[in-house]
Write a protein that holds these residues in place. Structure first.
Motif: not given
Length: 281
Positions: A259-260, A9, A6, A262-264
């Protein structure tokens, strides 16, 4: 997957479960039931960020259908309406004979993924899905023969034993779906989710389902723990209290949270690469 992944990312795969096989339009007037309605919903969730679509088929009267012909009609409509979304068929079935359970695997082309229940489950007062070991092994063998990626459905902690029994026969990475809710499902709580994740094989990828009001908190926790998520009207009719959801609104919310964090959000092609899925597009 892990918390460290995680932090790095790693993309999150969002699966959309559009309709299910239990509740109907009496529960949600916009629940998609016909092949055309399901295809329209699939296109909407793909645009919102879903990489995988979990499909059930229904008869003209809205009841659940298991036949290859009906799944073919649904799949053909979804493929026509979408660009690249991964097709996952359900093989689950409450009180359905084994012969019917395999029919969703026999479309042309075969689905790219399919669910594989790891054991019995009670739902409501009268509904039981037996999922004997013979059923599991028969469905698993046919998936392997047809090159279909199984998603191991873990309804409670004891089902991990069944997953461990066949995990060495699975292509990497094994993909386990951890499910939390009422009946004989795992009791929904952050502590139970953490315990389940702690017991997974190192090389496994995992997905999380939380039924009803547990969908938002438990799928958010899954993203923090490095997992993937399933949302949609099959599992949850509401966006928030007293506000009915749509499939695309639930997917869009999951995508915003990812997205918040930071995981695309994984595209369908990224999802195939992460999960080891053979493309049928």
């Amino acid at each position: 997957m892990t918390y460290e992944e995680y932090l790095d990312g790693k993309p999150v795969v969002i699966t959309a479960a559009l309709t299910g096989g239990i509740q109907g339009k009496e529960a949600h007037p916009d629940l998609p039931e016909t092949p055309e309605e399901i295809a329209e919903a699939a296109a909407a969730v793909e645009a919102a960020g879903a990489a995988v679509v979990h499909l059930h088929a229904r008869r003209d009267n809205g009841e659940r259908a298991f036949s290859t012909e009906r799944f073919q009609a649904v799949t053909d409509a979804v493929r026509e309406a979408t660009d690249d979304i991964v097709i996952q068929h359900s093989t689950g079935g409450t009180a359905a004979p084994d012969a019917l359970r395999a029919e969703p695997l026999r479309t042309d082309p075969a689905p790219e993924m399919a669910s594989l229940d790891m054991g019995p489950m009670n739902r409501g007062r009268r509904l039981t899905s037996e999922n004997t070991r013979d059923t599991i092994d028969g469905l698993h063998a046919e998936m392997r023969e047809r090159g279909i990626k199984p998603e191991l459905e873990v309804f409670n902690n004891g089902h991990l034993n069944e997953a461990f029994r066949i995990v060495d026969d699975l292509a990497d990475p094994p993909y386990l779906n951890l499910i939390f809710g009422p009946g004989t499902l795992s009791p929904p709580s952050p502590a139970n989710l953490q315990r389940m994740v702690d017991q997974l094989p190192d090389r496994a990828e995992f997905n999380v389902i939380g039924f009803g009001p547990h969908q938002l908190p438990l799928t958010t926790q899954a993203m923090i723990l490095g997992g993937h998520v399933r949302v949609g009207l099959e599992d949850n009719s509401y966006l928030r209290k007293r506000e009915l959801a749509t499939n695309e609104a639930l997917v869009a919310r999951a995508a915003r949270i990812a997205e918040e964090l930071d995981r695309p959000v994984a595209t369908p092609s990224t999802a195939r690469e992460l999960l080891g899925v053979e493309s049928r597009r």
